[in-house]
Scaffold this active site. Structure first.
Site, mmCIF file in Angstrom:
data_model
loop_
_atom_site.group_PDB
_atom_site.id
_atom_site.type_symbol
_atom_site.label_atom_id
_atom_site.label_comp_id
_atom_site.label_asym_id
_atom_site.label_seq_id
_atom_site.Cartn_x
_atom_site.Cartn_y
_atom_site.Cartn_z
ATOM 1 N N ASN A 59 38.089 36.568 56.623
ATOM 2 C CA ASN A 59 36.859 36.353 55.856
ATOM 3 C C ASN A 59 37.111 36.243 54.354
ATOM 4 O OD1 ASN A 59 37.494 38.975 55.355
ATOM 5 N ND2 ASN A 59 35.475 39.814 55.814
ATOM 6 N N HIS B 176 28.137 45.665 50.555
ATOM 7 C CA HIS B 176 29.290 44.889 50.073
ATOM 8 C C HIS B 176 29.290 43.447 50.555
ATOM 9 C CE1 HIS B 176 30.910 44.998 54.049
ATOM 10 N NE2 HIS B 176 32.086 44.556 53.689
ATOM 11 N N CYS C 233 40.062 45.950 49.199
ATOM 12 C CA CYS C 233 39.483 44.646 49.443
ATOM 13 C C CYS C 233 38.332 44.589 48.443
ATOM 14 C CB CYS C 233 38.951 44.603 50.872
ATOM 15 S SG CYS C 233 38.266 43.008 51.286
ATOM 16 N N HIS D 160 37.217 36.571 46.931
ATOM 17 C CA HIS D 160 37.150 37.708 47.851
ATOM 18 C C HIS D 160 38.515 37.873 48.511
ATOM 19 C CE1 HIS D 160 35.375 39.503 51.824
ATOM 20 N NE2 HIS D 160 35.794 40.448 51.019
ATOM 21 N N MET E 183 30.625 32.754 54.497
ATOM 22 C CA MET E 183 31.064 31.458 54.000
ATOM 23 C C MET E 183 29.896 30.461 53.923
ATOM 24 S SD MET E 183 33.747 28.984 55.905
ATOM 25 C CE MET E 183 32.650 28.671 57.284
ATOM 26 N N ASP F 163 42.322 47.289 54.709
ATOM 27 C CA ASP F 163 42.563 46.456 53.536
ATOM 28 C C ASP F 163 42.133 47.242 52.292
ATOM 29 O OD1 ASP F 163 43.142 44.489 51.775
ATOM 30 O OD2 ASP F 163 41.753 43.004 52.592
ATOM 31 N N HIS G 178 35.737 47.231 47.251
ATOM 32 C CA HIS G 178 34.813 47.749 48.262
ATOM 33 C C HIS G 178 35.446 48.467 49.457
ATOM 34 C CE1 HIS G 178 34.191 43.231 49.468
ATOM 35 N NE2 HIS G 178 35.121 43.736 50.222
ATOM 36 N N PHE H 145 38.063 34.406 50.849
ATOM 37 C CA PHE H 145 37.849 33.040 50.385
ATOM 38 C C PHE H 145 37.738 32.970 48.877
ATOM 39 C CE2 PHE H 145 33.551 34.786 51.255
ATOM 40 C CZ PHE H 145 33.015 34.690 49.976
ATOM 41 N N PRO I 58 29.241 39.124 48.161
ATOM 42 C CA PRO I 58 29.451 37.788 48.719
ATOM 43 C C PRO I 58 28.699 37.631 50.032
ATOM 44 C CG PRO I 58 31.385 39.160 49.090
ATOM 45 C CD PRO I 58 30.401 39.999 48.332
#
Lengths: 491, 139
Positions: free
Chosen positions: A219, A414, A115, A251, A391, A112, A339, A221, A388
């Site tokens: 993950n 991160h 990301c 995120h 959740m 990703d 990140h 959100f 972050p």
């Protein structure tokens, strides 16, 4: 090292070098994997004793060792406090290469590409928000597409996609979506220069075409949080963070376009350079100055711009939803960080200023006071670093430091990092348990998928508090503020 | 015979598939992928997509097969239920018919970011000439 054997075909035994490896604690929070055999540099792990216990449980250390074998790597192959096993390089891995004989590796950047995380601040008080929490959360859930197989509202032609990949956030600001400060308060001004849309395959474009402005699944959100505690008043003030106000944390990444680009270039690297010389197939690479290396860099930058735009559009939709309830209080962009990314940055190497090619996979850039790459306002403090939590748990805002440039290639953690597999999480926790766990902490959730919610249960992750504590103690990213979630929206 | 099974992995999804033939081990791998995406909900076989994959090792074929499934989901909102595979080993060409449905008809889907070569193999076990494949996908 511990030698054990594994039975292979024909009843023979093969020796395996297990990850009971030579690991030296150098000082508090710093560990070294000494250089041995094919390694060009030693490994270095930034972790507390508590986090190290977890890190040892999977292949993180082995992957740090493998990365140490790559050509042109300098100083150390590094794992951040939140490191866990990934492909090729662990997540939470930072490696830097000299430009002469160094390499670029799609697998060591991450699937990703870019990301990352974006934080919006507001003048809305927690109490004001709580009165309308369900309505606002529901509105955002409706306006910001999330989940699988559901595209965004916005559709783009081939030509438009190419423009977006080249120009990044600027493309939208020019079209009246967002304002000038949205460009300024974004890592690399929301556009990494030298992006080339022609190096992105049609397949990747087709996957990403209708995914701009969508959160995706897993993950990723959007959280509405309260700025619960300030640790560094002066810096928090510069960042625009006031205790008791609410903020929005996003995120997400480059969605299908970035994943496909990583996959495409992994294949190209394998085809051109083979895999037999690699410690791990997922570490396939190309020399920085080769045709393929250059192509990948240009494609990676284009994917990164796509991700900046994705978070910009999600923020735009969230702002619109908020304005229906708070027409006079606009959300402001604090910062946007990548990140999963490759950057070319200057460091001191053997007493000389040297440009290095830094791979950050699951690691955030940490630039301190005075860095010209930062917006003026942040040159006085260092950059905001957004971490972050999992959740429903705390997230943190840190500030970048000069110390990070000295010891961690200007990088820090991160996020929280998984400790339980998704399957294991589903086995251990019921949806009721997870909902209760969230409700107990006064977090309201709208999730597209019940299973998705259970898989991302807070208990399946490392303790983010411990992760930022290590960053702070090492001085590679200092704690500024703690954010507590009030509402979660996920795919 | 068991068609496939899931194995523990900290952050991702790992599966092992079995088959009497090479075609079957690929087909059963697709069933595992379908179960990851659908989270165990039955996907209807209302639509059909035909593609061909060429060249490479057995592992390359498995990787590309997964890659195609993700591509169809992202670009055409097509979710796979099962597949029919004809693999010509000599000329290294695979003809694939995917069966499935529009992803918008399902609420609770999961997503795979990418296929990976991590811990991947496709091999003949020798005994009774059974085939086995293993892969980890990035979720």
């Amino acid at each position: 090292m511990l030698k054990i054997s594994e039975r292979i075909k024909g009843g023979k035994h093969r020796l395996l070098w297990m990850s009971k490896m030579n690991l030296k604690k150098i000082s508090e929070n710093i560990w070294e994997i000494p250089k041995e055999r094919k390694m060009n540099v030693p490994g270095r792990v930034f972790a507390s004793d508590k986090l190290m216990e977890r890190i040892k449980e999977d292949k993180t250390l082995e992957q740090i060792k493998n990365a140490g074998m790559l050509p042109g790597i300098v100083k150390y192959s590094i794992a951040m406090p939140d490191a866990h096993q990934g492909y090729g390089l662990c997540v939470g891995g930072v490696i830097a290469f000299n430009l002469k004989n160094g390499i670029v590796s799609p697998g060591a950047t991450g699937y990703d590409i870019n990301c990352g995380v974006r934080l919006l601040s507001s003048e809305i008080k927690k109490e004001e928000f709580l009165k309308k929490r369900k309505e606002i959360t529901h509105q955002i859930k409706r306006d910001v597409p999330s989940g699988v197989g559901r595209g965004g509202e916005l559709k783009f032609t081939d030509k438009e996609i190419d423009e977006i990949l080249k120009k990044g956030v600027k493309y939208f600001v020019e079209k009246g979506i967002g304002k000038k400060s949205d460009i300024e308060y974004c890592e690399d001004n929301g556009c990494i220069l030298g992006a080339n849309p022609e190096k992105i395959s049609q397949r990747a474009k087709a996957r990403g075409r209708n995914q701009l402005g969508t959160i995706g699944a897993g993950n990723h959100f959007l959280e509405i949080q309260e700025i619960e505690k300030i640790y560094d008043e002066k810096t928090a003030k510069v960042f625009g963070l006031k205790q008791g106000n609410i903020c929005v944390l996003i995120h997400s990444g480059s969605r299908g376009l970035g994943h496909q680009t990583c996959s495409d270039y992994l294949k190209i690297c394998e085809k051109e350079y083979g895999i037999n010389h690699l410690p791990d197939r997922e570490l396939a690479y190309a020399p920085i100055d080769s045709k393929i290396g250059k192509d990948y860099i240009e494609a990676m930058r284009a994917s990164a711009n796509f991700a900046f735009c994705n978070r910009h559009l999600i923020a735009h939709l969230a702002k619109k939803a908020f304005s229906k309830f708070f027409p006079k209080k606009e959300l402001e962009l604090v910062y946007d960080v990548a990140h999963n990314i490759i950057k070319f940055e200057e460091f001191q190497l053997n007493g000389k200023k040297t440009e290095l090619c830094v791979h950050r996979k699951g690691a955030t850039r940490s630039f301190g006071i005075g860095r010209k790459e930062l917006p003026k306002k942040y040159q006085k403090t260092g950059q905001p670093i957004l971490i972050p939590g999992s959740m429903g748990t705390y997230s943190y805002v840190l500030v970048g430091t000069e110390k990070a440039r000295e010891i961690s290639f200007a990088s820090t953690a991160h996020g929280a990092g998984r400790i339980l597999s998704r399957t294991e999480a589903k086995k251990r926790f019921s949806p009721e348990f997870v909902k209760n766990e969230l409700e107990k902490n006064d977090v309201y959730i709208e999730a597209g998928s019940v299973n998705g919610m259970v898989e991302e249960a807070p208990s399946a992750y490392k303790d983010v508090n411990e992760v930022v504590k290590v960053s702070h103690e090492l001085g590679i990213g200092n704690i500024v503020a703690r954010l507590k979630p009030l509402a979660v929206i996920k795919g | 015979m068991k068609k496939y099974e899931f194995l523990p992995h900290t952050a991702e999804m790992k599966f092992r598939a079995f088959g009497k033939t090479l075609n079957q081990v690929f087909e059963n791998s697709v069933l595992a992928i379908s179960e990851i995406l659908s989270r165990g909900v039955k996907i209807k076989s209302k639509k059909k997509k035909t593609i061909a994959i060429e060249g490479g090792t057995n592992e390359n074929f498995l990787y590309n097969l997964i890659d195609e499934i993700i591509y169809l989901l992202d670009s055409e909102s097509f979710i796979v239920s099962k597949t029919k595979i004809k693999f010509n080993e000599k000329i290294r060409r695979m003809e694939v018919v995917f069966y499935g449905d529009d992803a918008k008809n399902y609420e609770n889907l999961d997503y795979i970011k990418s296929a990976t070569y991590a811990e991947m193999y496709v091999k003949n076990l020798g005994k009774n000439k059974r085939w086995e494949a293993q892969a980890v996908v990035d979720v």
